[in-house]
Design an enzyme around this catalytic site. Structure first.
Site, PDB file in Angstrom:
ATOM      1  N   TYR A 137       0.732  -1.218  -0.137  1.00 55.14           N
ATOM      2  CA  TYR A 137       0.264   0.259   0.327  1.00 55.14           C
ATOM      3  C   TYR A 137       0.553   1.430  -0.163  1.00 55.14           C
ATOM      4  O   TYR A 137       0.636   2.231  -0.756  1.00 55.14           O
ATOM      5  CB  TYR A 137      -0.689   0.138   1.409  1.00 55.14           C
ATOM      6  CG  TYR A 137      -2.059   1.088   1.225  1.00 55.14           C
ATOM      7  CD1 TYR A 137      -2.588   0.798   0.788  1.00 55.14           C
ATOM      8  CD2 TYR A 137      -2.091   2.219   2.454  1.00 55.14           C
ATOM      9  CE1 TYR A 137      -3.968   2.338   0.434  1.00 55.14           C
ATOM     10  CE2 TYR A 137      -2.888   2.700   2.527  1.00 55.14           C
ATOM     11  CZ  TYR A 137      -4.007   2.843   2.078  1.00 55.14           C
ATOM     12  OH  TYR A 137      -4.367   4.030   1.899  1.00 55.14           O
TER      13      TYR A 137
ATOM     14  N   LYS B  82       1.118   3.448  -3.070  1.00 55.41           N
ATOM     15  CA  LYS B  82       0.722   5.355  -2.334  1.00 55.41           C
ATOM     16  C   LYS B  82       1.691   6.714  -2.833  1.00 55.41           C
ATOM     17  O   LYS B  82       1.220   7.653  -2.933  1.00 55.41           O
ATOM     18  CB  LYS B  82       0.346   5.561  -1.313  1.00 55.41           C
ATOM     19  CG  LYS B  82      -1.406   4.598  -0.626  1.00 55.41           C
ATOM     20  CD  LYS B  82      -2.319   5.740  -1.759  1.00 55.41           C
ATOM     21  CE  LYS B  82      -3.814   4.894  -1.090  1.00 55.41           C
ATOM     22  NZ  LYS B  82      -4.776   5.107  -2.610  1.00 55.41           N
TER      23      LYS B  82
END
Length: 304
Positions: free
Chosen positions: A169, A173
């Site tokens: 993640y 990001k």
């Protein structure tokens, strides 16, 4: 930027919000519609790990229409470029263009890196990073042709600062923050402004992570004001904005003045010896493009 902004409206504007079937995306879609935008509510309808389907997007469209707004649902997957192209084509045919894109769709597959399968890493990067690139590429030519575009990428404090159990993640990001920086530069001449939001909110992605009281305090409607401003006509460009529980912050990627090492100091031992001056934040800058790093180095060379 300060001053009297007056009412922020989106009359005559067409907006696409991905992952808008619930949580943050739903709030963004509702608020844009309230302010006059025609909204494409895109949602695959899956659970937070990207599996399964639901009719979440249709419910949001019904909410918008019940309040007197205009919307259409779209079930395309951001991981499928052709589906994104088709979504943009449908919006353009119905409403004459696309002016705003909020890349909000995302999934979580949290595990420590030691236990994470490569497939879980790839899938999360594919949805967040490649998915946002797909949707953005699908609207890019339209925005260039109409000399107007507002694009918002969704990063995260995990991408900016790290978080245990979220290597996949976080990588995706921070990648989105980097994508924003280049697109803000490339889009400038066609009045395309591109920003990054790093939201903290209680949604289906975080419902078992937040204690109940915090879950309420961090409701998605308290993030929406930043997202709406960042896709408005007077939006800045190339900003990273943190938002949660009504608190709004700006995050920057900075560069120190550094130290020029020569002679015997131009060695690993020299870097160790001068480490304090290398990381000294006095005179730190916020570069507006990658070339500024080389320029600061050349300035140091000329000044020696």
């Amino acid at each position: 930027m300060s001053g009297n902004f007056g009412s922020i409206r989106f009359d005559g504007k067409v907006a696409i919000v991905t992952g808008a079937g619930g949580g943050l995306g739903r709030e963004y879609a509702l608020e844009l519609a309230r302010r006059g935008a025609k909204v494409v509510v895109n949602d695959l309808g899956g659970s937070r790990d990207g599996t399964g389907h639901s009719d979440a997007a249709l419910k949001v469209v019904e909410e918008i229409e019940a309040a007197g707004g205009t919307a259409m649902s779209n079930g395309g997957s951001v991981t499928d470029y052709d589906q994104m192209v088709e979504m943009v084509a449908k919006a353009s045919e119905a409403w004459g263009g696309v002016h705003i894109l909020i890349n909000n769709a995302g999934v979580l597959r949290d595990k420590s890196f030691a236990k994470m399968e490569p497939a879980d890493f790839k899938f999360v990067v594919d949805v967040h990073l490649n998915g946002s690139a797909n949707a953005t590429k699908a609207v890019w030519e339209t925005m260039r042709a109409q000399n107007y575009g507002r694009i918002l990428m969704t990063a995260s404090s995990t991408g900016l600062y790290g978080n245990f159990g979220q290597a996949n993640y976080g990588a995706a990001k921070l990648g989105l923050a980097g994508l924003t920086k280049t697109l803000a530069i490339e889009g400038a001449k066609n009045n395309i402004r591109v920003n990054t939001i790093a939201p903290t909110a209680g949604t289906r992605m975080t419902q078992d992570i937040f204690p109940e009281e915090a879950f309420k305090a961090f409701s998605p409607d308290k993030v929406a004001p930043a997202a709406v401003f960042l896709v408005s006509e007077d939006a800045p460009t190339n900003m990273i904005v943190g938002a949660g529980a009504g608190v709004f912050q700006a995050a920057y990627v900075t560069l120190t003045q550094g130290a020029l090492l020569t002679g015997d100091d131009l060695s690993a031992e020299g870097v160790a010896a001068h480490w304090d001056s290398i990381i000294d934040r006095a005179g730190e800058i916020v570069p507006q493009s990658g070339s500024e790093q080389s320029m600061t180095i050349l300035t140091k060379l000329q000044g020696r």
